[in-house]
Enzyme design. Structure first.
Site, PDB file in Angstrom:
ATOM      1  N   GLU A 198       1.043 -11.461  -1.092  1.00  0.00           N
ATOM      2  CA  GLU A 198      -0.151 -11.489  -1.935  1.00  0.00           C
ATOM      3  C   GLU A 198      -0.041 -12.486  -3.086  1.00  0.00           C
ATOM      4  O   GLU A 198      -0.983 -13.219  -3.383  1.00  0.00           O
ATOM      5  CB  GLU A 198      -0.449 -10.089  -2.500  1.00  0.00           C
ATOM      6  N   GLN A 234      -6.178  -6.839   1.363  1.00  0.00           N
ATOM      7  CA  GLN A 234      -6.474  -5.863   2.406  1.00  0.00           C
ATOM      8  C   GLN A 234      -6.999  -4.569   1.804  1.00  0.00           C
ATOM      9  O   GLN A 234      -7.926  -3.955   2.337  1.00  0.00           O
ATOM     10  CB  GLN A 234      -5.216  -5.607   3.235  1.00  0.00           C
ATOM     11  N   PHE A 235      -6.454  -4.179   0.679  1.00  0.00           N
ATOM     12  CA  PHE A 235      -6.973  -3.097  -0.150  1.00  0.00           C
ATOM     13  C   PHE A 235      -6.821  -3.530  -1.603  1.00  0.00           C
ATOM     14  O   PHE A 235      -5.856  -4.205  -1.954  1.00  0.00           O
ATOM     15  CB  PHE A 235      -6.207  -1.779   0.092  1.00  0.00           C
ATOM     16  N   ALA A 236      -7.763  -3.120  -2.439  1.00  0.00           N
ATOM     17  CA  ALA A 236      -7.717  -3.511  -3.848  1.00  0.00           C
ATOM     18  C   ALA A 236      -6.403  -3.098  -4.500  1.00  0.00           C
ATOM     19  O   ALA A 236      -5.923  -3.770  -5.409  1.00  0.00           O
ATOM     20  CB  ALA A 236      -8.901  -2.894  -4.600  1.00  0.00           C
ATOM     21  N   ASP A 237      -5.831  -2.006  -4.038  1.00  0.00           N
ATOM     22  CA  ASP A 237      -4.564  -1.521  -4.582  1.00  0.00           C
ATOM     23  C   ASP A 237      -3.478  -2.595  -4.508  1.00  0.00           C
ATOM     24  O   ASP A 237      -2.600  -2.671  -5.373  1.00  0.00           O
ATOM     25  CB  ASP A 237      -4.090  -0.294  -3.798  1.00  0.00           C
ATOM     26  N   PHE A 238      -3.523  -3.407  -3.449  1.00  0.00           N
ATOM     27  CA  PHE A 238      -2.461  -4.377  -3.223  1.00  0.00           C
ATOM     28  C   PHE A 238      -2.557  -5.571  -4.168  1.00  0.00           C
ATOM     29  O   PHE A 238      -1.662  -6.429  -4.165  1.00  0.00           O
ATOM     30  CB  PHE A 238      -2.477  -4.864  -1.776  1.00  0.00           C
ATOM     31  N   HIS A 250      -4.466   3.412  -1.300  1.00  0.00           N
ATOM     32  CA  HIS A 250      -5.560   2.728  -0.609  1.00  0.00           C
ATOM     33  C   HIS A 250      -6.926   3.157  -1.150  1.00  0.00           C
ATOM     34  O   HIS A 250      -7.936   2.983  -0.479  1.00  0.00           O
ATOM     35  CB  HIS A 250      -5.516   3.020   0.897  1.00  0.00           C
TER      36      HIS A 250
END
Length: 658
Positions: free
Chosen positions: A397, A419-423, A464
């Site tokens: 990322e 892929q997910f905002a968390d990442f 997620h």
């Protein structure tokens, strides 16, 4: 030191000598000015000049170089006017950052130089992006990026090498192994015998070069870059050298054994090359005197210009107006043909339309190519636009955010899918320190959109489900968009991609396939910073965004007796605070609903702004409703308890009855 093994023309040898002499003389002058208090800090590259000069001379003038803070020779070899460098170091307006940053923390498109930030790693990924742009545009260009041995322990280094290797990017990774990372010796930083071994581990061609031998540096780099332009690939170079002075002057060198300093002092690149040229009768003491007199006059003349420049007079409006690049929004109205589609379809359609509109737009992310992304938003894009523009990425990322910045620097646009905002936490550093600050620091845009699938209500658990928009609304220089409807999503995404500023584009996963709307088939745009008034009333103002909009609509549908203004913010930065103030002045009461946990969220800032600016219009306290102060749980019952939705109706009624 062996100079005889390298076939270099006599005029080039003299050019290399003079190019090394110039930064050495500038440094000696800067050390005097530092002691006099006329500059605040200095990072010395004395003893390492051969690397900067050799590489810069070997590259074409239109090839990007990303130097570090000891690479003065890069800047002088590219013939940047010295008064601008001196003004930069003194914090004057004619410096490259107008007093907003110091040292070599700047770039300049005029000279194809992109300076580092103190978080060293991101510039390696930026070099990847610049090189990718060259490759996509079929330009036979090499990009050179510098780093020190200490930064090779950073994750960004490894991510950038991996990306460059997988994508065969023509990046020259130049590692100056100068013995110490501040005071920590190399044997306490890594276990491998040579840093070049790290490149081999990524399947990359790697070489070890004597960084104090100017002819070896120039010859080997020249040979490599000629081939890299024809056969694009990354190459890692470890330059063995030594840092003769402190990390910066205040640090000193007491931690360095004297015999080590003496040994490397005998390997001084300038002194040894001078002796060689004198022995070969290519240089005379008279010519040296002439060179020094010429350079000294240039230094003195340019210092005078910098010293005579007035100090910066702070101008608040100027500072605030230059956080973002000016973007003139153009309203593009579609025809009347519509189709009833979901939020996820609208985002996909918007991306597809932008890919057709901008042939310099690249989409990057994990699994976004043939697989179509985990949510299938880019399904079919490879067939339409090809794998060059729809790029699967390694799980890197941070490097991909940085590469997106590099694409922008080199004239392209980038959309990156987290892929997910968390990442985004894994790419947080380049987002908030590189993308957000580049335009304010040195006027360089970050034409990057980062798509952020987010939100709870889908039993995805703590990693997620976050709505982490507050991480980014706090950071000046970023724009934050958070649509709740398909129509808004498509139009706002178009504008976000047109906008040359970095945009965090939040997409609620729970709304992807549950919310339908009539959406124009054509390309169209919507302005950022304009809230949408979904209902009108005089009892209370409801301000929300994302899934909160639909929670509020459900609540109002259930409680038809409540007369409320419902404002969907749509964008959080810029924020339509005027619409909020106007509504509050009409209704006298305000409740703010957010899915994020309550403390430190956007609701807190809106509440404070209203209290400060509309207090006399309020008939009750401003009420905030957010989710619990816990991570987001997986279990459906626990998640429903966590979400703000379960508490909104009672809080709304309580404020109305106040």
């Amino acid at each position: 030191m062996n100079y005889t093994d390298f076939s270099v023309a006599e005029d080039v040898k003299l050019k290399l000598y003079k190019s090394m002499l110039k930064p050495r003389m500038i440094e000696e002058k800067m050390l005097i000015l530092l002691r006099q208090g006329k500059i605040s800090k200095w990072f010395s590259g004395i003893g390492q000049e051969a690397i900067s000069i050799g590489i810069t001379t070997a590259l074409d003038s239109d090839e990007y170089i990303l130097p570090m803070h000891r690479n003065l020779g890069v800047f002088t070899t590219r013939e940047i006017p010295l008064f601008r460098l001196f003004a930069q170091w003194q914090g004057k307006a004619s410096g490259f950052t107008q007093g907003r940053d110091r040292s070599f923390h700047f770039g300049t498109q005029d000279f194809k130089i992109v300076g580092m930030i103190s978080h060293l790693g991101p510039q390696l990924g930026v070099a990847d992006g610049i090189a990718l742009a060259h490759k996509l545009k079929k330009e036979n260009k090499v990009t050179a990026v510098f780093t020190g041995e200490g930064a090779t322990s950073e994750g960004d280094f490894h991510e950038a090498l991996n990306v460059a290797s997988v994508w065969d990017l023509p990046v020259l990774f130049c590692v100056e192994n100068n013995g110490y990372g501040l005071s920590t010796p190399t044997n306490e930083q890594f276990k491998c015998e040579h840093i070049a071994d790290k490149g081999v581990g990524y399947g990359m061609e790697s070489h070890i070069i004597d960084g104090n031998n100017i002819l070896e540096v120039y010859s080997k780099v020249s040979q490599l870059v000629r081939d890299m332009r024809i056969n694009p690939r990354p190459v890692m170079l470890e330059f063995k050298t030594f840092r003769m002075r402190g990390h910066e002057e205040a640090s000193g060198t007491k931690y360095v054994p004297q015999d080590l300093l003496d040994m490397w002092g005998e390997k001084d690149p300038l002194e040894n090359f001078t002796k060689y040229l004198l022995d070969e009768n290519l240089l005379s003491e008279k010519v040296i005197e002439n060179y020094k007199a010429e350079i000294q006059a240039e230094i003195d003349d340019n210092l005078k210009i910098a010293f005579n420049e007035n100090s910066i007079v702070p101008n608040e409006s100027k500072e605030l107006s230059e956080v973002y690049q000016n973007f003139k929004y153009k309203d593009i109205t579609p025809n009347k043909e519509t189709k009833n589609i979901r939020l996820i379809d609208a985002i996909s359609d918007g991306l597809r339309a932008s890919m057709k509109r901008f042939d310099n737009l690249v989409i990057m992310g994990q699994d976004v190519a043939e697989y179509g992304g985990v949510f299938k938003i880019t399904d079919g894009f490879v067939e339409d636009f090809g794998k060059e523009r729809v790029r699967n990425t390694p799980i890197c990322e941070s490097a991909i955010v940085s590469a997106a910045m590099g694409l922008s620097i080199n004239g392209m646009k980038a959309v990156m899918e987290m892929q997910f905002a968390d990442f985004a936490s894994s790419g947080f550093n380049p987002i908030v320190n590189y993308l957000a600050k580049s335009f304010y620091r040195w006027g360089e845009k970050a034409d990057v959109v980062i798509r952020m699938p987010c939100g709870g209500g889908v039993a995805a658990g703590p990693f997620h489900s976050q709505t982490n928009e507050a991480w980014f609304t706090k950071t000046p220089g970023l724009k934050v968009v958070y649509p709740a409807f398909p129509y808004d999503a498509k139009g706002l995404l178009a504008t976000a991609i047109e906008d040359p500023n970095p945009v965090m584009f939040f997409e609620h996963k729970g709304l992807y396939r549950s919310i339908y709307q009539e959406v124009p088939v054509d390309y169209y745009s919507l302005p950022l910073g304009k809230a949408s008034l979904l209902s009108q009333g005089d009892q209370i103002t409801i301000v929300t965004y994302g899934a909160g909009v639909h929670w509020a609509l459900e609540t109002l549908e259930k409680n038809k007796g409540i007369s409320a203004d419902l404002l969907d913010l749509r964008t959080l930065q810029p924020l339509d605070i005027t619409a909020i103030y106007d509504s509050v002045k009409k209704t006298g009461k305000l409740i703010i609903l957010q899915e994020d946990s309550l403390f430190g969220g956007i609701a807190s800032d809106i509440s404070a702004l209203v209290m400060e600016n509309c207090f006399e219009h309020l008939d009750g306290p401003v009420k905030r409703v957010g989710s619990l102060e816990t991570p987001i749980p997986f279990n459906a019952q626990l998640e429903q308890q966590y979400l703000a939705k379960s508490r909104f109706e009672s809080a709304l009624r309580e404020l109305i009855d106040y």
